[in-house]
Design a protein around this motif. Structure first.
Motif, PDB file in Angstrom:
ATOM      1  N   GLU B 154       9.074  10.281  45.992  1.00 38.97           N
ATOM      2  CA  GLU B 154      10.381  10.437  46.620  1.00 38.97           C
ATOM      3  C   GLU B 154      11.468  10.617  45.562  1.00 38.97           C
ATOM      4  O   GLU B 154      12.315  11.491  45.665  1.00 38.97           O
ATOM      5  CB  GLU B 154      10.647   9.179  47.448  1.00 38.97           C
ATOM      6  CG  GLU B 154      11.677   9.368  48.532  1.00 38.97           C
ATOM      7  CD  GLU B 154      11.974   8.031  49.198  1.00 38.97           C
ATOM      8  OE1 GLU B 154      11.016   7.251  49.432  1.00 38.97           O
ATOM      9  OE2 GLU B 154      13.160   7.762  49.456  1.00 38.97           O
ATOM     10  N   LYS B 158      13.814  13.921  45.081  1.00 40.56           N
ATOM     11  CA  LYS B 158      15.247  13.772  45.217  1.00 40.56           C
ATOM     12  C   LYS B 158      15.968  14.204  43.938  1.00 40.56           C
ATOM     13  O   LYS B 158      16.960  14.939  43.976  1.00 40.56           O
ATOM     14  CB  LYS B 158      15.549  12.303  45.513  1.00 40.56           C
ATOM     15  CG  LYS B 158      16.995  11.977  45.733  1.00 40.56           C
ATOM     16  CD  LYS B 158      17.117  10.611  46.389  1.00 40.56           C
ATOM     17  CE  LYS B 158      18.563  10.132  46.372  1.00 40.56           C
ATOM     18  NZ  LYS B 158      19.136  10.102  45.030  1.00 40.56           N
TER      19      LYS B 158
ATOM     20  N   ASN D  10      19.547   7.855  50.882  1.00 43.51           N
ATOM     21  CA  ASN D  10      18.314   7.152  50.543  1.00 43.51           C
ATOM     22  C   ASN D  10      18.632   5.788  49.983  1.00 43.51           C
ATOM     23  O   ASN D  10      19.717   5.550  49.470  1.00 43.51           O
ATOM     24  CB  ASN D  10      17.533   7.948  49.502  1.00 43.51           C
ATOM     25  CG  ASN D  10      16.696   9.022  50.161  1.00 43.51           C
ATOM     26  OD1 ASN D  10      16.197   8.832  51.267  1.00 43.51           O
ATOM     27  ND2 ASN D  10      16.595  10.156  49.498  1.00 43.51           N
TER      28      ASN D  10
END
Ligand SMILES: Nc1ncnc2c1ncn2[C@@H]1O[C@H](COP(=O)(O)OP(=O)(O)OP(=O)(O)O)[C@@H](O)[C@H]1O
Ligand SMILES: Nc1ncnc2c1ncn2[C@@H]1O[C@H](COP(=O)(O)OP(=O)(O)OP(=O)(O)O)[C@@H](O)[C@H]1O
Ligand SMILES: [Mg+2]
Ligand SMILES: [Mg+2]
Ligand SMILES: O=P([O-])([O-])[O-]
Lengths: 315, 283, 292, 315, 283
Positions: B154, B158, D10
């Motif tokens: 992740e 990102k 996030n």
């Protein structure tokens, strides 16, 4: 490697002996012997021992022999400390070595393996010398002698520098020569003398130089008959005798005939079955091995005697 | 090197150099936005050679601060001081103080490693590790103990997205970063810096080894990044400073000569030396 | 030009150019001498040894007869010896290099270690043999065993490995250092994860070159007592052993001509192993060097 | 650039990190603290090696010098250890003779090769020849010894008929061949690092290649060249197997290269392989000789380092 | 490398590139002064990489010819071809012809060494030999066989005077040239070139590593020297070209785009690319 006329006979002998030894080793040990055996010492004895350890592998493939050639003195240096199991020697153990062994609690027992005729040789290119008397040998090798040139020994010989190739001072071969020829007087050293523990160096040095002279075990001469000339040796007014299988065995090659030994570490013999087995194998096969590499075998009963003696150590 | 904080107090007195004409503009600035770093009376020596003189400068949050000046004026030295990378040179000595969000970075309790996760750095020529793109970007998080594959995946995605290079590379994450073009490498290095989510990003001439197209990509990226990060960028291309920065600092011979809003500095320089430099009279 | 007319200059020029040509030829000739001797040496070894080189030679140990003698025990002995040497010298050598390049500060002590290492590199191998005899054989009481030989050789090539590793570490761009530290990695993390991997090809190359020196070393092994005739492979670190150069030395020393051929065959094998090691080193170098 | 920063919202990893960081610190920090000590320990092993060498050599040498006066050792001109004459001069002389011959062979050939490779050969040729030449330095010295004894000596014998089989000439010559690449390779490196700008400067004035070499490149590379020569000489001094095999075992204070000699290294091999009794004066003497050898090579190495450091930053 | 003259004739046909707008000005020029070197249809390759395309250019006697152009356009390559120094790179191949005073320099009988005594060279960064000033200047004459001390003394003095550095150095002739400042070193290198009394002097960015004061000294010197020598000077400083040269050649991507009287070229460029370059639109 060494084609001698006695080969056939000794070959037969050897065969019968080795079959006997096979029998003996299997019936005694029953199970496979294994473990290391360390051997060092005389370079004179080295060829016999190399032959024996090599053929012994068939007998006992699990035994790990390691063999070096550091000279008789070098061998005793290690064996008196108990570092090795068998110590080859071309002379008897000296008093100080014995003492050292005792101090270290090591017991060494000699076994005779073969006879050797200490061979005095010159190059095959040398066309003037054939025989020497003991007296002349002294002139050549003694430090106290003034003889420098071949012409100093015999006026018929050329006026050329004598080049000496001799085994190292701690080797058994030197000691023996020192004892019987030089009578413990110092040998020449320095510019015209090459000392080497490696007999092959001596062989090479002599074969290339017509003015060179040297001495070493009979086997090294036997292996290089083409390039070396062995000298007849006479004591006093006697006829000069050259070393051969016969003259060595019957004692007519004198005074330079001598026995060759291996000294066994008794402790190792007692405690290591592989050493015991190898010693027996050695005594059963030494004669054949000796003949094969150019030495002279002892009489058969002599080996048997020693075998019995060895067996008694274990008790 | 660790004695720096002790020295700080003692050496601070020296005021050999004239105060730069910084304060005026700077005070205006302070009212407008928060400062993420504050440099006070910073002096720096390489051995006995002084490279920075009495620098006072506040770095504003979420804006782009450009540093310009001729070669050897101390630009690189200055920004490397901000994350204490300058201390890799063993003979470096500093005095003065630098605060990151009000913590003294020279304080013994303030871990160098922590500072560097907060104040990330992008270098003059792209310096990816000779590893895959993925491993490059995941390096920082891994070093800080993140091991879970999903989390790393992740982060990598990102960061590469933030560095505007995800689309180009998403199928080549396993490729060695050395096989990429210079511009791509530089953006991977930026992604690598972003992966630990720093607060401040220092960039030392990040486009000087790039071709014009890659340069403009990186410039656009910087504009994007200032939404989330505070950026300090060294450049010797004045046009670039004018194009992308909000504030500009002009260094000369180790002094901060002028520090102002970029437009002000270029259109209305207060210091004669600044004017000479931006009109190309030297450098 | 002052003091000389145009014609004089032109004439001299002819002579100067000719002299240059002649010397160029001479320089080439001098270079060929080395190459010629290399060729002679290979030719000599090949013609003497190739006849004795067969499967049997490769798979048997020493023997009293030239036709039966083989290199197997020596070869395996050498390989085991090299394994010991590699393990010890690489760990200690690389660690020393890391210390010197990355941790040591520039002080008298570090300088002393550096000078010491370059001096060790120049100490004759036979002196290392004496060191091994005193320490490993006697004081540590390993006797004339594989481990004693291995450790002696490891010390012998240690300086070479340290220097090669230092160079490899130094050639890792400072960029990578900075990149890693700039991410907040600690010093050791930087070394373990970035610098060592990047320096690895250089370290490997240096190690192989050092090992290829060790595999041919004879004198120290003679001193620390490698055996001459041994038929079994060493089965532990404390076993007796022999090595290829010892076998070759022993064979060349024998007066009968056939043994020269046996030695020649052994030399072919030794050189083949050497060339193999060197080509691996070159391969590693070529494969990785373009990268950085 | 709309693609940038598209992923918002996030969870923040940084906080994650910091927490983990704090948990790991103890272990991580401990490693960070321990590692440098471990590395230092390893670095110290090389120092210990030197200490070990000194200890070994000194301890036994002291034993030796309590029997033989150090003055006699270094001033005596006769090396006959078995007659108690311990003048090391013949061994040093032998070593120097070998070194001299090797230098005479290697320095001109090596330097000329270096000039050829660095200045005359194009890149392709250099990249092929240099490594091939370097192979010479990697060949085991037993192989050279064998080559010297069985090829070079007979070759010389066809020119000098009364050349002995063991002689300083072929030993030294082959040592010289062996060190050619040391001189060539290191000197080539030194010449290569002379900046091209200097060459261009000279070519620009109409100098020929040869003039550029003599007047610009060689002077500028001098320190590197001298250092390479000194290192090569140091290697020749310490060379063992070639001289043991080919140069003989006759401690002979002579500068006649056709004679058999003995070097310090060859004596150590001879004495250490068993020709001496442990603890005897001769045994100790090998360490005294080793010490002398060590001092010789140490001196050369320090000299080489001094030269290359002192003159390094010249251009 | 020695096969160049053979290739010359064959490869000459290729005319891929457009003829530069050179001839017009050049013909004017020809009437005014003699040409010392003539370059015709010169092509040059580094391996398979062509670096010069169909260069045609006449070098006027006793004048200063400047060569300008962006980095990598082939300026250095071109002037190094004039004294065949370019052939130090082994992969170089050329076609076309270059004449020095009507002799073909690629002709096998025309010695390279002779060419270089006639066409001397001064390099970008000063490259004195690590010897004394005296030995540096005397190097060329000595190589050419002049050994007499008095003659050498005279040559050294004269050359240093011509290079405008005699007064500074006359008491330090025995000092190592490495101890001099950059500007002094460069003038010693010029003196060294003058000592063999060349006909043409090639200068490759001779001031690029010098400070402004040294630069202006060298510029003045060039003005002096053109009284006796023909000079070709490479510079990427257009101001410098304008200041000191009589004619200027503009190179771009290995082509000679324009070659004209300096004033004409700067004030009235004929080629769009020249104009773009001198107005700073690229480079
Ligand atoms: N490692 C170092 N050791 C000693 N002095 C240094 C070191 N690095 C830089 N300096 C000196 O510090 C001064 C400032 O250097 P710095 O690299 O910070 O300049 P800069 O403005 O970044 O120049 P550039 O534009 O060329 O990168 C210079 O005078 C330089 O010589
Ligand atoms: N030794 C070489 N080998 C291969 N290509 C080269 C070499 N030298 C130069 N080149 C190439 O030739 C072209 C012209 O180079 P050159 O050095 O002549 O340019 P320049 O105009 O002098 O540039 P600068 O202003 O940077 O000195 C460039 O593309 C360069 O890459
Ligand atoms: Mg910088
Ligand atoms: Mg250029
Ligand atoms: O090796 P020796 O038999 O002479 O002791």
């Amino acid at each position: 490697a060494c084609g001698g006329s006695g080969d056939d006979a000794s070959g037969d002998e050897g065969n019968s002996e080795s079959s006997g030894s096979e029998g003996s080793s299997t019936e005694e040990s029953g199970e496979e012997v294994a473990g290391p055996i360390a051997i060092d010492g005389s370079s004179t004895v080295y060829p016999i021992m190399e032959n024996l350890t090599f053929s012994y592998r068939e007998e006992a493939p699990e035994v790990e022999t390691s063999l070096n050639s550091s000279g008789s003195g070098g061998g005793f240096k290690k064996s008196t400390k108990g570092e090795i199991d068998l110590s080859n020697a071309s002379r008897e153990i000296k008093e100080e070595e014995k003492k050292q062994a005792e101090e270290n609690g090591v017991q060494l027992e000699p076994l005779e393996l073969a006879y050797d005729g200490l061979s005095v040789t010159v190059s095959a290119k040398n066309d003037f010398v054939e025989n020497l008397t003991i007296e002349q040998l002294r002139q050549i090798f003694l430090e106290s002698s003034d003889a420098e040139m071949w012409s100093d020994i015999n006026p018929d010989w050329p006026e050329e520098q004598i080049e000496i190739f001799a085994p190292g001072h701690d080797s058994g071969t030197f000691d023996y020569f020192n004892e019987v020829v030089l009578e413990e007087n110092p040998m020449k050293e320095g510019e015209n003398t090459t000392l080497s523990e490696d007999d092959n160096t001596l062989v090479r040095g002599i074969e290339n130089n017509p003015n060179a002279i040297g001495f070493f075990g009979y086997a090294y001469y036997a292996a290089n008959k083409d390039s070396l000339k062995v000298l007849g040796i006479s004591e006093g007014d006697a006829e000069p005798v050259k070393p051969t299988g016969e003259t060595i065995q019957d004692g007519s090659y004198t005074p330079l005939s001598r026995p060759l030994f291996t000294y066994v570490n008794v402790e190792a013999y007692k405690n290591k079955p592989q050493v015991r087995d190898f010693v027996e194998y050695t005594l059963n096969n030494a004669g054949k091995a000796a003949e094969e590499v150019g030495y002279v075998a002892l009489p058969e009963e002599k080996y048997q005697e020693q075998l019995d003696k060895a067996k008694s150590w274990a008790e | 090197m660790t004695k720096i904080s002790e020295e700080t107090q003692e050496t601070r007195t020296g005021g050999l150099t004239s105060k730069p004409v910084v304060d005026r503009k700077d005070k205006q600035q302070k009212r407008e936005s928060k400062n993420v770093m504050q440099v006070e009376d910073l002096n720096l020596w390489y051995g006995s050679n002084q490279a920075l003189y009495e620098i006072n400068m506040d770095v504003p949050e979420k804006r782009v601060t450009a540093i310009i000046g001729p070669s050897g004026c101390g630009k690189s030295t200055f920004i490397k001081t901000l994350n204490r990378m300058v201390e890799m040179v063993p003979i470096v000595k500093t005095s003065g103080s630098i605060k990151y969000r009000d913590q003294d970075i020279f304080n013994g309790n303030f871990k160098q490693e922590y500072l560097r996760t907060k104040v990330g750095m992008v270098f003059q020529s792209p310096n990816p590790f000779p590893k895959s793109v993925y491993d490059n970007v995941a390096y920082g998080p891994r070093v800080h103990g993140i091991k879970k594959k999903e989390v790393l995946d992740e982060i990598v995605e990102k960061s590469l997205k933030d560095a505007a290079i995800w689309d180009e590379l998403k199928d080549r994450l396993d490729a060695n970063a050395y096989g990429l073009s210079g511009g791509q490498q530089q953006r991977v290095c930026i992604a690598r810096a972003l992966a630990v989510e720093p607060d401040v990003i220092l960039m030392d001439e990040p486009t000087s080894s790039l071709d014009p197209i890659s340069t403009s990509k990186v410039e656009e990226l910087v504009q994007e990044l200032k939404k989330k990060y505070s950026i300090i960028i060294v450049t010797h291309n004045m046009q670039q400073a004018a194009r992308i920065s909000d504030k500009t600092a002009f260094f000369l011979n180790g002094e901060l000569v002028e520090f102002a809003e970029t437009d002000d500095l270029f259109q209305n320089p207060q210091d004669k030396r600044t004017e000479d430099y931006i009109t190309g009279r030297f450098g | 030009m002052l003091g000389q007319n145009e014609e004089g200059i032109k004439k001299r020029m002819e002579g100067r150019v000719l002299k240059n040509k002649i010397m160029a030829g001479l320089f080439f000739l001098a270079t060929s001498v080395g190459l010629i001797f290399l060729v002679l040496l290979f030719y000599r070894v090949l013609t003497q040894g190739i006849g004795y080189l067969n499967w049997n030679y490769l798979t048997s140990g020493p023997a009293p007869y030239p036709e039966e003698a083989g290199i197997w025990v020596g070869m395996i002995g050498s390989i085991m010896l090299m394994a010991i040497v590699a393990i010890f010298s690489v760990i200690i050598g690389v660690a020393s290099a890391i210390y010197l390049e990355e941790y040591a500060s520039q002080n008298k002590f570090t300088e002393f270690i550096r000078v010491n290492i370059s001096n060790l590199a120049g100490v004759p191998s036979i002196v290392f043999g004496l060191l091994g005899l005193t320490f490993f054989v006697y004081i540590f009481n390993f006797g004339y065993t594989l481990i004693a030989g291995g450790l002696t050789m490891a010390l012998l090539i240690l300086p070479v490995i340290v220097v090669a590793s230092q160079e490899a570490l130094r050639s890792v761009p400072i960029d990578l250092h900075q990149a890693s530290l700039g991410m907040g990695a600690t010093k050791w993390q930087t070394i373990a994860r970035v610098i060592l991997p990047a320096a690895l090809p250089g370290i490997l190359t240096g190690t192989i070159i050092a090992l290829s020196r060790a595999i041919g070393e004879t004198a120290p092994l003679i001193i620390v007592g490698a055996a001459t005739a041994i038929y079994t492979l060493p089965d532990s670190l404390l076993a007796k052993y022999t090595a290829m150069p010892i076998q070759i030395y022993n064979w060349t020393a024998r007066p009968q001509e056939e043994w020269q051929f046996v030695a020649g065959a052994g030399i072919i094998i030794l050189l083949a192993v050497l060339l193999l090691m060197n080509s691996i080193a070159v391969l590693i170098r070529n494969k990785f060097q373009q990268r950085l | 650039m709309d693609k940038g920063l598209q992923s918002e919202g996030n969870k923040l990893n940084v906080q994650d990190l910091i927490e983990r960081n704090k948990q790991k610190t103890t272990f991580g920090q401990r490693i960070e603290k321990v590692i440098p000590w471990f590395l230092l320990l390893c670095a110290i092993i090389s120092v210990l090696t030197t200490v070990g060498i000194l200890f070994t050599l000194l301890r036994e040498s002291i034993g030796f010098f309590s029997n033989v006066s150090i003055i006699d050792f270094y001033t005596g001109t006769s090396w006959s250890p078995w007659s108690g004459e311990y003048g090391v001069a013949p061994l040093i002389g032998g070593t120097l003779l070998i070194t001299l011959i090797a230098t005479v062979v290697a320095v001109p050939l090596g330097l000329m090769s270096a000039i050829f490779l660095s200045e005359y050969a194009n890149d392709k040729v250099r990249r092929v020849i240099k490594p091939i030449l370097e192979v010479l330095a990697g060949i085991p010295t037993v192989v050279y010894g064998y080559f010297a004894l069985t090829f070079v000596t007979p070759m010389f014998q066809s020119i000098i008929p009364d050349l002995g089989i063991f002689n300083a000439l072929s030993g030294g010559f082959v040592v010289g061949i062996m060190i050619i690449p040391m001189v060539a390779s290191l000197s080539e490196d030194a010449m290569n690092s002379v900046p091209n700008a200097l060459r261009e400067g000279a070519y620009g004035l109409g100098a020929t290649k040869l003039e550029v070499v003599y007047k610009v490149v060689l002077p500028a590379a001098l320190s590197g060249i001298v250092a390479s020569i000194v290192l090569a000489i140091s290697r020749a001094i310490g060379e063992t197997m070639i001289v043991t095999i080919a140069a003989g075992a006759t401690p002979n204070l002579t500068f006649d290269p056709t004679e058999s000699i003995q070097t310090m290294t060859a004596f150590i091999v001879q004495a250490a392989t068993g020709d001496t009794t442990f603890g005897s004066t001769i045994y100790y003497s090998l360490y005294a000789v080793g010490m002398t050898l060590f001092v010789f090579t140490l001196g050369m190495n320090l000299l080489a380092q001094y030269i290359s450091r002192k003159f390094r930053e010249e251009y």
